[in-house]
Design an enzyme around this catalytic site. Structure first.
Site, mmCIF file in Angstrom:
data_model
loop_
_atom_site.group_PDB
_atom_site.id
_atom_site.type_symbol
_atom_site.label_atom_id
_atom_site.label_comp_id
_atom_site.label_asym_id
_atom_site.label_seq_id
_atom_site.Cartn_x
_atom_site.Cartn_y
_atom_site.Cartn_z
ATOM 1 N N LYS A 84 0.846 -1.196 0.000
ATOM 2 C CA LYS A 84 0.000 0.000 0.000
ATOM 3 C C LYS A 84 0.875 1.238 0.000
ATOM 4 C CE LYS A 84 -4.470 -0.163 2.246
ATOM 5 N NZ LYS A 84 -5.111 -0.053 3.567
ATOM 6 N N ILE A 85 0.612 2.097 -0.979
ATOM 7 C CA ILE A 85 1.388 3.334 -1.143
ATOM 8 C C ILE A 85 0.385 4.493 -1.127
ATOM 9 C CG2 ILE A 85 2.878 4.625 -2.755
ATOM 10 C CD1 ILE A 85 4.330 2.141 -1.837
#
Ligand code: E4P
Length: 218
Positions: A84-85
Site C-alpha cells: 500500500k502506497i
C-alpha cells in the site's frame, strides 16, 4: 464484487475466511497497531498464510527513497502481499517504479478522480477510494467510486481494480456493488451485519416450531 476484510485481527480473518466469501485482506498502520506490539512482518506473514488472495500492507515511511526500499522488503514477505502506497506525488513515482518491477501496489488514501486516473496510469493494481472518510467530510464518497469505475471502463488499457475502502456499514456495500466496485474492503463487524436479517431469524423460529408441533403430534 469481491469482499476483502479490512482488519489485522487474526481471529476475525480466520472466521471470515471460514465463510468462504473473503478473498483478500487490507491492513493499515492503525489496524496493525490495534493488534498490540507484534512484529509487523510477522503479522503480515501470518495473515498471508491464512488468506488465499491479496493482502495489503502499507509502507510506514514518508520519504520517497525509504518508501521504495521498504516497499520492496514488504513485497518479499509473501507471494500474495500487495504494497500500500499513499496517493501522493512521490507515491505515484514509487508506484510506477514498483509496477515496472512487477510488485503489486494498492494506491491508498484516494479522495479524487484525478488521483485515481494517475494511479491507474502509474500501474497500480488497486485504487482505494476512502468512502467513509469522504462522507465524514460532507462529500459523497460513493459518487467517487462510481466516477472512477465509469472512467476506467471507458479505457481498456486502465486495468486497475477499484477497491471501495473506508466502508462503515452494510448499505455502503450495497452502494459499492451498484457502483460497480470490483472489491469492497469491510470491517469484520460489517461482514457479520451483512449476513443477518431479523426476518430470517423469525422465519427459522417459525419453521422449527411448526416442524416440532407436527413431529410431536405423530
Ligand atoms: C483501506 O484499505 C483502509 O484500511 C480502510 O478502509 C480505512 O478505513 P477507515 O476510514 O474506517 O479508517
Amino acid at each position: 464484487m469481491r469482499i476483502f476484510l479490512d482488519t489485522a485481527n487474526i481471529e476475525q480473518i480466520k472466521e471470515g475466511v471460514k465463510l468462504g466469501v473473503v478473498s483478500g485482506v487490507t491492513t493499515n498502520p492503525t489496524l496493525i497497531s490495534k493488534e498490540g506490539h507484534r512484529d509487523y512482518e510477522a503479522v503480515v506473514k501470518e495473515i498471508c498464510s491464512i488468506v488465499n488472495g491479496p493482502v495489503s500492507a502499507e509502507v510506514v515511511v514518508n520519504d520517497k527513497e525509504a518508501m521504495l526500499i521498504q516497499a520492496r522488503k514488504i513485497a518479499a514477505w509473501a507471494p500474495n502481499v500487495v504494497v500500500k502506497i499513499p496517493s501522493t506525488t512521490y507515491g505515484l513515482e514509487v508506484t510506477s517504479q514498483l509496477s515496472k518491477e512487477n510488485i503489486k501496489v494498492n494506491l491508498t488514501l484516494c479522495f479524487s478522480v484525478n488521483q485515481a486516473i494517475l494511479g491507474a496510469l502509474a500501474g497500480a493494481t488497486f485504487i482505494s477510494p476512502f468512502v467513509g472518510r469522504l462522507d465524514d467530510a460532507g462529500h459523497d464518497g460513493m459518487a467517487l467510486v462510481k466516477d472512477v469505475v465509469d472512467i476506467y471502463k471507458k479505457y481498456e488499457d486502465l486495468t486497475t481494480e477499484v477497491l471501495a475502502a473506508s466502508i462503515r456499514h452494510p448499505l455502503h456495500c450495497v452502494a459499492a456493488a451498484k457502483a460497480g466496485a470490483h472489491i469492497a474492503t469491510i470491517p469484520y463487524k460489517v461482514l457479520l451485519q451483512m449476513t443477518q436479517n431479523p426476518l430470517t431469524d423469525v422465519g427459522i423460529e417459525r419453521f422449527l416450531a411448526d416442524w416440532q408441533s407436527v413431529s410431536e403430534g405423530t
